[in-house]
Motif scaffolding. Structure first.
Motif, PDB file in Angstrom:
ATOM      1  N   TYR A  98       0.841  -1.190   0.000  1.00 16.80           N
ATOM      2  CA  TYR A  98       0.000   0.000   0.000  1.00 16.80           C
ATOM      3  C   TYR A  98       0.885   1.253   0.000  1.00 16.80           C
ATOM      4  O   TYR A  98       2.033   1.224   0.467  1.00 16.80           O
ATOM      5  CB  TYR A  98      -0.911   0.041   1.226  1.00 16.80           C
ATOM      6  CG  TYR A  98      -2.036  -0.970   1.169  1.00 16.80           C
ATOM      7  CD1 TYR A  98      -3.203  -0.698   0.450  1.00 16.80           C
ATOM      8  CD2 TYR A  98      -1.936  -2.186   1.832  1.00 16.80           C
ATOM      9  CE1 TYR A  98      -4.237  -1.621   0.394  1.00 16.80           C
ATOM     10  CE2 TYR A  98      -2.972  -3.115   1.789  1.00 16.80           C
ATOM     11  CZ  TYR A  98      -4.116  -2.816   1.067  1.00 16.80           C
ATOM     12  OH  TYR A  98      -5.130  -3.736   1.014  1.00 16.80           O
ATOM     13  N   VAL A 155       0.602   5.614   0.763  1.00 15.96           N
ATOM     14  CA  VAL A 155      -0.081   6.849   1.138  1.00 15.96           C
ATOM     15  C   VAL A 155       0.647   7.977   0.420  1.00 15.96           C
ATOM     16  O   VAL A 155       1.882   8.065   0.483  1.00 15.96           O
ATOM     17  CB  VAL A 155      -0.056   7.059   2.666  1.00 15.96           C
ATOM     18  CG1 VAL A 155      -0.642   8.424   3.032  1.00 15.96           C
ATOM     19  CG2 VAL A 155      -0.821   5.945   3.367  1.00 15.96           C
ATOM     20  N   TYR A 188       3.222  11.313   3.744  1.00 17.92           N
ATOM     21  CA  TYR A 188       3.300  11.278   5.196  1.00 17.92           C
ATOM     22  C   TYR A 188       4.032  12.550   5.590  1.00 17.92           C
ATOM     23  O   TYR A 188       5.194  12.749   5.200  1.00 17.92           O
ATOM     24  CB  TYR A 188       4.056  10.038   5.667  1.00 17.92           C
ATOM     25  CG  TYR A 188       4.396  10.033   7.138  1.00 17.92           C
ATOM     26  CD1 TYR A 188       3.402  10.166   8.105  1.00 17.92           C
ATOM     27  CD2 TYR A 188       5.716   9.898   7.571  1.00 17.92           C
ATOM     28  CE1 TYR A 188       3.707  10.159   9.462  1.00 17.92           C
ATOM     29  CE2 TYR A 188       6.029   9.881   8.922  1.00 17.92           C
ATOM     30  CZ  TYR A 188       5.026  10.019   9.863  1.00 17.92           C
ATOM     31  OH  TYR A 188       5.332  10.013  11.198  1.00 17.92           O
ATOM     32  N   TYR A 219      -1.397  11.712   7.445  1.00 16.02           N
ATOM     33  CA  TYR A 219      -1.385  10.949   6.206  1.00 16.02           C
ATOM     34  C   TYR A 219      -2.314  11.669   5.228  1.00 16.02           C
ATOM     35  O   TYR A 219      -3.474  11.948   5.563  1.00 16.02           O
ATOM     36  CB  TYR A 219      -1.911   9.524   6.413  1.00 16.02           C
ATOM     37  CG  TYR A 219      -1.115   8.673   7.375  1.00 16.02           C
ATOM     38  CD1 TYR A 219       0.274   8.759   7.432  1.00 16.02           C
ATOM     39  CD2 TYR A 219      -1.755   7.767   8.215  1.00 16.02           C
ATOM     40  CE1 TYR A 219       0.995   7.966   8.307  1.00 16.02           C
ATOM     41  CE2 TYR A 219      -1.039   6.968   9.098  1.00 16.02           C
ATOM     42  CZ  TYR A 219       0.349   7.079   9.143  1.00 16.02           C
ATOM     43  OH  TYR A 219       1.058   6.292  10.012  1.00 16.02           O
ATOM     44  N   GLN A 229      -4.044  11.551   1.425  1.00 14.54           N
ATOM     45  CA  GLN A 229      -4.382  10.916   0.166  1.00 14.54           C
ATOM     46  C   GLN A 229      -5.024  11.964  -0.741  1.00 14.54           C
ATOM     47  O   GLN A 229      -5.752  12.844  -0.272  1.00 14.54           O
ATOM     48  CB  GLN A 229      -5.363   9.760   0.367  1.00 14.54           C
ATOM     49  CG  GLN A 229      -4.741   8.491   0.932  1.00 14.54           C
ATOM     50  CD  GLN A 229      -3.907   7.748  -0.098  1.00 14.54           C
ATOM     51  OE1 GLN A 229      -2.745   8.087  -0.336  1.00 14.54           O
ATOM     52  NE2 GLN A 229      -4.487   6.739  -0.717  1.00 14.54           N
ATOM     53  N   PRO A 242      -5.869   2.488   2.204  1.00 12.75           N
ATOM     54  CA  PRO A 242      -4.618   2.490   2.982  1.00 12.75           C
ATOM     55  C   PRO A 242      -4.813   2.999   4.410  1.00 12.75           C
ATOM     56  O   PRO A 242      -4.154   2.514   5.341  1.00 12.75           O
ATOM     57  CB  PRO A 242      -3.716   3.431   2.184  1.00 12.75           C
ATOM     58  CG  PRO A 242      -4.238   3.356   0.789  1.00 12.75           C
ATOM     59  CD  PRO A 242      -5.724   3.240   0.947  1.00 12.75           C
ATOM     60  N   PHE A 243      -5.724   3.971   4.609  1.00 15.65           N
ATOM     61  CA  PHE A 243      -5.997   4.464   5.961  1.00 15.65           C
ATOM     62  C   PHE A 243      -6.533   3.339   6.851  1.00 15.65           C
ATOM     63  O   PHE A 243      -6.157   3.224   8.017  1.00 15.65           O
ATOM     64  CB  PHE A 243      -7.022   5.596   5.922  1.00 15.65           C
ATOM     65  CG  PHE A 243      -6.534   6.886   5.307  1.00 15.65           C
ATOM     66  CD1 PHE A 243      -5.191   7.111   5.063  1.00 15.65           C
ATOM     67  CD2 PHE A 243      -7.439   7.893   4.993  1.00 15.65           C
ATOM     68  CE1 PHE A 243      -4.753   8.308   4.508  1.00 15.65           C
ATOM     69  CE2 PHE A 243      -7.021   9.098   4.441  1.00 15.65           C
ATOM     70  CZ  PHE A 243      -5.671   9.301   4.200  1.00 15.65           C
ATOM     71  N   LYS A 300      -5.704  11.457   9.412  1.00 18.77           N
ATOM     72  CA  LYS A 300      -5.837  10.959   8.046  1.00 18.77           C
ATOM     73  C   LYS A 300      -6.729  11.908   7.259  1.00 18.77           C
ATOM     74  O   LYS A 300      -7.884  12.146   7.638  1.00 18.77           O
ATOM     75  CB  LYS A 300      -6.396   9.534   8.064  1.00 18.77           C
ATOM     76  CG  LYS A 300      -5.477   8.565   8.825  1.00 18.77           C
ATOM     77  CD  LYS A 300      -6.151   7.251   9.103  1.00 18.77           C
ATOM     78  CE  LYS A 300      -5.199   6.309   9.853  1.00 18.77           C
ATOM     79  NZ  LYS A 300      -4.898   6.787  11.227  1.00 18.77           N
TER      80      LYS A 300
END
Length: 269
Positions: A195, A197, A200, A209, A211, A228-229, A238
């Motif tokens: 995966y 992200v 970061y 994080y 996306q 991915p979270f 996130k």
């Protein structure tokens, strides 16, 4: 200029300002130039200032290789790369060989000239740098587009580059997040899944994080973007950044969802 600084200067519609910035970036004289002169200025700035300085400072004789390598980096903005892959891409385009050491050396020249940034991958579970591949972003998106002759406008790559720059302008340390997860496939067999992200980012004691998504109009798309979270269920904030102009909201998992312009102008300040 960051997009925040750019918008504070030009004002008007946020979406119109963003589209202009996505094409021509924030070099001060490009911002001040009439629209019909922006492309000429940025191309000239790239060739007569950045490239001229790199060539003279490093005493480069094979300028064509340098130019082609920069074109590869511009077309592959935000892609995972290493020197071997770039050398192979050069060979497929030019039908000539270039060794990995030369690729590494030329990339270092671009970095020293502050034309590009190199972003490492960070193992979000192992908490260490993954050294095999990296991503590259241009310090100004207008310069990147100038190298593409303003013809290759991949919206996703451009927006990812702009978000990276805005994070750096706001004193974040940024890496590409990566991790492995062991899951059952349809046959019930345990497999290893990789995966990623998009970013970061840390600043002091804050960690995020990020996306980036074109749209989340349907549940399938949203679930794919935030997957991915869900696989790295820790306390790090996130955030899903969406190209559309939507206000900040939280979903049922307390993940933040925010539109691109509000993210750039307000959220990360």
């Amino acid at each position: 200029l960051s997009f925040y600084e750019y918008f504070n200067y030009v004002g008007g519609s946020k979406s119109d300002a963003l589209m202009e910035y996505m094409m021509y970036g924030g070099m001060p004289l490009a911002v001040l130039s009439p629209k019909e002169e922006k492309e000429h200025y940025l191309k000239k700035l790239f060739d007569k200032t950045y490239f001229k300085d790199i060539i003279e400072h490093n005493k480069i004789t094979k300028t064509e290789s340098l130019d082609e390598l920069c074109k590869i980096l511009s077309s592959c903005t935000g892609d995972l790369l290493n020197s071997e892959r770039i050398a192979n891409t050069y060979k497929s385009v030019k039908h000539e060989k270039i060794d990995k050491e030369t690729v590494t050396k030329y990339i270092d020249f671009f970095k020293d000239a502050m034309l590009i940034d190199e972003v490492e991958r960070f193992d979000l579970k192992g908490r260490n740098i993954i050294g095999s591949t990296r991503k590259y972003y241009f310090s100004d998106i207008g310069l990147r587009n100038a190298k593409e002759n303003f013809t290759f406008f991949d919206e996703g790559k451009v927006i990812e580059n702009i978000i990276y720059n805005e994070l750096i302008y706001n004193n974040f340390n940024v890496s590409v997040g990566a991790f492995e997860s062991f899951e059952k496939n349809k046959e019930g067999k345990t497999i290893r899944v990789n995966y990623e992200v998009d970013f970061y980012a840390t600043r002091g004691n804050d960690a995020f994080y990020f996306q980036i998504s074109a749209d989340i109009n349907n549940l399938e798309t949203k679930n794919r973007e935030i997957k991915p979270f869900t696989k790295i269920n820790d306390g790090t904030r996130k955030v899903l950044v969406v190209y559309r102009p939507i206000p900040l909201m939280r979903d049922e998992r307390n993940y933040i969802i925010i539109g691109l312009t509000d993210f750039l102008l307000e959220y990360i300040k």
